[in-house]
Scaffold this motif. Structure first.
Motif, PDB file in Angstrom:
ATOM      1  N   GLY A   1       0.785  -1.229   0.000  1.00 34.27           N
ATOM      2  CA  GLY A   1       0.000   0.000   0.000  1.00 34.27           C
ATOM      3  C   GLY A   1       0.814   1.273   0.000  1.00 34.27           C
ATOM      4  N   ASP A   2       2.122   1.136   0.047  1.00 37.28           N
ATOM      5  CA  ASP A   2       2.951   2.344   0.022  1.00 37.28           C
ATOM      6  C   ASP A   2       2.838   3.072  -1.312  1.00 37.28           C
ATOM      7  N   ARG A   3       2.872   4.380  -1.253  1.00 42.26           N
ATOM      8  CA  ARG A   3       2.973   5.219  -2.445  1.00 42.26           C
ATOM      9  C   ARG A   3       4.409   5.721  -2.536  1.00 42.26           C
ATOM     10  N   VAL A   4       4.964   5.711  -3.754  1.00 42.67           N
ATOM     11  CA  VAL A   4       6.380   6.018  -3.907  1.00 42.67           C
ATOM     12  C   VAL A   4       6.599   6.993  -5.047  1.00 42.67           C
ATOM     13  N   ALA A   5       7.740   7.653  -4.998  1.00 42.30           N
ATOM     14  CA  ALA A   5       8.213   8.453  -6.131  1.00 42.30           C
ATOM     15  C   ALA A   5       9.196   7.593  -6.901  1.00 42.30           C
ATOM     16  N   PHE A   6       8.932   7.409  -8.193  1.00 39.60           N
ATOM     17  CA  PHE A   6       9.720   6.492  -9.007  1.00 39.60           C
ATOM     18  C   PHE A   6      10.145   7.182 -10.301  1.00 39.60           C
ATOM     19  N   THR A   7      11.404   7.061 -10.625  1.00 37.98           N
ATOM     20  CA  THR A   7      11.924   7.604 -11.881  1.00 37.98           C
ATOM     21  C   THR A   7      12.157   6.458 -12.851  1.00 37.98           C
ATOM     22  N   PRO A   8      11.415   6.404 -13.967  1.00 37.64           N
ATOM     23  CA  PRO A   8      11.610   5.308 -14.917  1.00 37.64           C
ATOM     24  C   PRO A   8      12.963   5.401 -15.602  1.00 37.64           C
ATOM     25  N   GLY A   9      13.504   4.261 -15.947  1.00 39.47           N
ATOM     26  CA  GLY A   9      14.761   4.224 -16.684  1.00 39.47           C
ATOM     27  C   GLY A   9      14.516   4.315 -18.179  1.00 39.47           C
ATOM     28  N   THR A  10      15.580   4.393 -18.921  1.00 38.32           N
ATOM     29  CA  THR A  10      15.497   4.419 -20.386  1.00 38.32           C
ATOM     30  C   THR A  10      16.180   3.167 -20.928  1.00 38.32           C
ATOM     31  N   GLY A  11      15.714   2.714 -22.056  1.00 39.08           N
ATOM     32  CA  GLY A  11      16.314   1.520 -22.639  1.00 39.08           C
ATOM     33  C   GLY A  11      16.121   0.327 -21.729  1.00 39.08           C
ATOM     34  N   GLU A  12      17.250  -0.331 -21.357  1.00 42.61           N
ATOM     35  CA  GLU A  12      17.186  -1.520 -20.509  1.00 42.61           C
ATOM     36  C   GLU A  12      17.275  -1.188 -19.024  1.00 42.61           C
ATOM     37  N   GLU A  13      17.330   0.082 -18.672  1.00 46.06           N
ATOM     38  CA  GLU A  13      17.398   0.472 -17.257  1.00 46.06           C
ATOM     39  C   GLU A  13      16.055   0.214 -16.571  1.00 46.06           C
ATOM     40  N   HIS A  14      16.119  -0.272 -15.357  1.00 44.42           N
ATOM     41  CA  HIS A  14      14.900  -0.573 -14.602  1.00 44.42           C
ATOM     42  C   HIS A  14      14.266   0.683 -13.995  1.00 44.42           C
ATOM     43  N   GLY A  15      15.041   1.688 -13.744  1.00 48.58           N
ATOM     44  CA  GLY A  15      14.525   2.877 -13.082  1.00 48.58           C
ATOM     45  C   GLY A  15      14.947   2.918 -11.625  1.00 48.58           C
ATOM     46  N   TRP A  16      14.507   3.972 -10.919  1.00 47.85           N
ATOM     47  CA  TRP A  16      14.956   4.208  -9.552  1.00 47.85           C
ATOM     48  C   TRP A  16      13.781   4.521  -8.636  1.00 47.85           C
ATOM     49  N   LEU A  17      13.785   3.877  -7.510  1.00 47.15           N
ATOM     50  CA  LEU A  17      12.835   4.197  -6.446  1.00 47.15           C
ATOM     51  C   LEU A  17      13.424   5.345  -5.645  1.00 47.15           C
ATOM     52  N   GLU A  18      12.838   6.525  -5.767  1.00 47.14           N
ATOM     53  CA  GLU A  18      13.426   7.721  -5.173  1.00 47.14           C
ATOM     54  C   GLU A  18      13.014   7.925  -3.721  1.00 47.14           C
ATOM     55  N   GLU A  19      11.752   7.633  -3.419  1.00 47.74           N
ATOM     56  CA  GLU A  19      11.251   8.003  -2.083  1.00 47.74           C
ATOM     57  C   GLU A  19       9.979   7.221  -1.778  1.00 47.74           C
ATOM     58  N   ILE A  20       9.836   6.779  -0.526  1.00 47.88           N
ATOM     59  CA  ILE A  20       8.556   6.274  -0.030  1.00 47.88           C
ATOM     60  C   ILE A  20       7.818   7.465   0.563  1.00 47.88           C
ATOM     61  N   LEU A  21       6.665   7.788   0.011  1.00 50.43           N
ATOM     62  CA  LEU A  21       5.929   8.976   0.420  1.00 50.43           C
ATOM     63  C   LEU A  21       5.302   8.772   1.804  1.00 50.43           C
ATOM     64  N   PRO A  22       5.015   9.866   2.527  1.00 47.09           N
ATOM     65  CA  PRO A  22       4.422   9.735   3.866  1.00 47.09           C
ATOM     66  C   PRO A  22       3.137   8.906   3.831  1.00 47.09           C
ATOM     67  N   ARG A  23       2.951   8.084   4.859  1.00 42.86           N
ATOM     68  CA  ARG A  23       1.796   7.194   4.934  1.00 42.86           C
ATOM     69  C   ARG A  23       0.640   7.877   5.653  1.00 42.86           C
ATOM     70  N   ALA A  24      -0.550   7.759   5.093  1.00 48.00           N
ATOM     71  CA  ALA A  24      -1.743   8.303   5.751  1.00 48.00           C
ATOM     72  C   ALA A  24      -2.170   7.415   6.915  1.00 48.00           C
ATOM     73  N   SER A  25      -1.896   6.125   6.822  1.00 49.32           N
ATOM     74  CA  SER A  25      -2.192   5.178   7.902  1.00 49.32           C
ATOM     75  C   SER A  25      -1.275   3.979   7.722  1.00 49.32           C
ATOM     76  N   VAL A  26      -1.050   3.253   8.815  1.00 51.85           N
ATOM     77  CA  VAL A  26      -0.162   2.097   8.737  1.00 51.85           C
ATOM     78  C   VAL A  26      -0.573   1.075   9.791  1.00 51.85           C
ATOM     79  N   CYS A  27      -0.540  -0.199   9.429  1.00 56.05           N
ATOM     80  CA  CYS A  27      -0.761  -1.306  10.356  1.00 56.05           C
ATOM     81  C   CYS A  27       0.485  -2.187  10.346  1.00 56.05           C
ATOM     82  N   LEU A  28       0.826  -2.724  11.514  1.00 57.43           N
ATOM     83  CA  LEU A  28       1.924  -3.677  11.579  1.00 57.43           C
ATOM     84  C   LEU A  28       1.447  -5.087  11.276  1.00 57.43           C
ATOM     85  N   ARG A  29       0.183  -5.376  11.666  1.00 57.60           N
ATOM     86  CA  ARG A  29      -0.398  -6.683  11.385  1.00 57.60           C
ATOM     87  C   ARG A  29      -1.873  -6.524  11.144  1.00 57.60           C
ATOM     88  N   PRO A  30      -2.349  -6.784   9.911  1.00 61.59           N
ATOM     89  CA  PRO A  30      -1.545  -7.136   8.744  1.00 61.59           C
ATOM     90  C   PRO A  30      -0.663  -5.970   8.309  1.00 61.59           C
TER      91      PRO A  30
END
Length: 250
Positions: free
Chosen positions: A1-30
């Motif tokens: 459920g995390d929302r992230v900032a992601f920069t796509p790669g070019t060609g065969e690059e997979h891209g980069w996960l830049e940041e996990i954005l602040p969570r509006a809510s979070v549970c440990l279990r589940p």
């Protein structure tokens, strides 16, 4: 459920996960995040663990999530729906009896889920995956109840499903849940809406609604205005909260 900032790669690059954005809510279990509605699922078998449900409901309210109580397999025992409605009257949580296997009650549940990010949570074997299948027309793997009335862990990880205006999470079942954070025990009552009408009416202030004499909540329970079972479970959680509060610096 995390929302992230992601920069796509070019060609065969997979891209980069830049940041996990602040969570509006979070549970440990589940282990989920950014949930707007927690659907707590119980069934006649395995036997409902109402204390587990109360812990999940408490966690949802502490995180600002809405919650609904879904009573599955109601065709096997209509009485469980009556118990849920009685115990949670005044608790500001809708109780929806359904039978996923028969497709009963889904028309009452479906509107609650529209536009929400929903997490179905509860014990193993209560039919969470079967319920999601019936609601969304999917074919997630489901399991049966074991011979000793325990649910089998068919779902082994959290799955996020996009379906129209809904984002639905199917989660593994579990039977144990501890407090997710230390809290001042006096704050526990704030997450029980059925206690609110009696605020300020107790003999002692603050009243924890535990064993204090002259407790208005105790009197309301004796008058049948509050569920005795729900109040008893609240006191179990109050005892746990007090112990954690005493040990917070250990």
């Amino acid at each position: 459920g995390d929302r992230v900032a992601f920069t796509p790669g070019t060609g065969e690059e997979h891209g980069w996960l830049e940041e996990i954005l602040p969570r509006a809510s979070v549970c440990l279990r589940p282990p989920v995040a950014n949930i707007s509605l927690l659907a707590l699922v119980v069934a006649p078998a395995p036997a409902p663990d109402w204390l587990l449900i109360d812990k999940l409901l408490l966690g949802a309210r502490m995180q600002g999530m809405r919650a609904a109580l879904v009573v599955n397999k109601c065709d096997l025992s209509p009485e469980i729906g009556d118990t849920a409605r009685r115990d949670y009257a005044g608790a500001e949580v809708p109780v929806v009896p359904v039978s996923a296997a028969r497709g009963e009650g889904l028309d009452a549940l479906y509107p609650l889920l529209q536009g929400e990010t929903v997490c179905f949570a509860g014990q193993s074997g209560v039919g969470k995956s079967t319920l999601i299948n019936a609601l969304l027309g999917l074919s997630l793997q489901t399991g049966d109840i074991s011979r000793i009335e325990r649910g089998k862990h068919t779902t082994r990880h959290v799955r996020l499903i996009h379906a129209g205006e809904m984002r639905v999470m199917d989660t593994p079942g579990f039977s144990l849940l501890e407090f997710e954070q230390v809290m001042d025990p006096v704050e526990l009552m704030d997450y029980y809406p059925e206690f609110a009408p009696y605020g300020g009416q107790c003999r002692f202030q603050p009243c924890y609604h535990g064993s204090e004499p002259g407790c208005a909540v105790q009197r309301a329970m004796q008058n049948g205005e509050i569920s005795a079972a729900r109040l008893s479970r609240y006191r179990d959680l109050l005892s746990q909260a007090r112990q954690l509060w005493r040990e917070r610096y250990d």
